[in-house]
Design a protein around this motif. Structure first.
Motif, short mmCIF file in Angstrom:
data_model
loop_
_atom_site.label_atom_id
_atom_site.label_comp_id
_atom_site.label_asym_id
_atom_site.label_seq_id
_atom_site.Cartn_x
_atom_site.Cartn_y
_atom_site.Cartn_z
N LEU A 62 0.40 -1.36 -0.13
CA LEU A 62 -0.06 0.22 0.30
C LEU A 62 1.13 1.66 0.03
N GLN A 63 1.91 0.95 0.64
CA GLN A 63 2.77 2.39 0.96
C GLN A 63 3.69 2.41 -0.82
N SER A 64 3.39 1.61 -1.44
CA SER A 64 4.63 1.18 -2.64
C SER A 64 3.09 1.55 -3.39
N PHE A 65 2.03 1.81 -3.40
CA PHE A 65 0.92 2.04 -4.63
C PHE A 65 0.10 3.16 -4.87
N ASP A 66 0.53 4.11 -5.73
CA ASP A 66 -0.45 4.93 -5.96
C ASP A 66 -1.95 4.58 -6.55
N LYS A 67 -2.72 5.56 -7.45
CA LYS A 67 -3.28 4.87 -7.62
C LYS A 67 -3.96 4.39 -9.24
N GLU A 68 -3.39 5.24 -9.94
CA GLU A 68 -2.67 4.08 -11.16
C GLU A 68 -1.78 2.94 -11.15
N ALA A 69 -0.98 2.48 -10.42
CA ALA A 69 -0.67 1.08 -9.43
C ALA A 69 -1.33 0.09 -9.27
N ILE A 70 -2.44 0.95 -8.73
CA ILE A 70 -3.60 -0.45 -7.97
C ILE A 70 -4.72 -0.60 -9.19
#
Length: 127
Positions: A64-72
């Protein structure tokens, strides 16, 4: 023995996800590896995590700390592709609800299905 037989024997078997039922028994699904056309997107997703040394011990908070909206969004897309590859055509509404309900477990299994344990992922600098 022909080369095609050898290739078929060594195709990725996928990763098994056990889901506990209310009665204590389990359902098991298999997450098949992605096909070659999705590998660039998969490795983009891996790059978002930085260094992943042990896929079985990836903590949800690290993801969760590594991901932004695009990554999700990319992770959801690839999970859905993998589930369709594993089980064929699926009801889209049901698939969306299932992925939302089991996102973290499915994401970890997607990593396991696409990165063999013998392969060490090198440190990847992001941004």
């Amino acid at each position: 023995m022909g080369i095609e037989e050898v290739m078929k024997r060594h195709l990725g078997q996928g990763a098994k996800l056990r889901l506990k039922r209310e009665d204590g028994t389990y359902d098991e699904i298999v997450i098949k590896p992605l096909t070659v056309e999705y590998l660039p997107e998969f490795w983009q997703l891996i790059a978002r995590l930085g260094q992943v040394s042990d896929l079985e011990r990836v903590k949800p908070l690290e993801i969760l700390q590594s991901f932004d909206k695009e990554a999700i969004e990319l992770a959801v897309k690839l999970i859905k592709v993998s589930l369709r590859r594993s089980y064929g055509k699926l009801d889209e509404k049901l698939l969306n609800e299932f992925v939302a309900s089991h996102f973290m477990e499915l994401l970890i299994k997607l990593f396991e299905a696409n990165v063999p344990k013998e392969v060490e992922i090198p440190e990847i600098k992001t941004r």
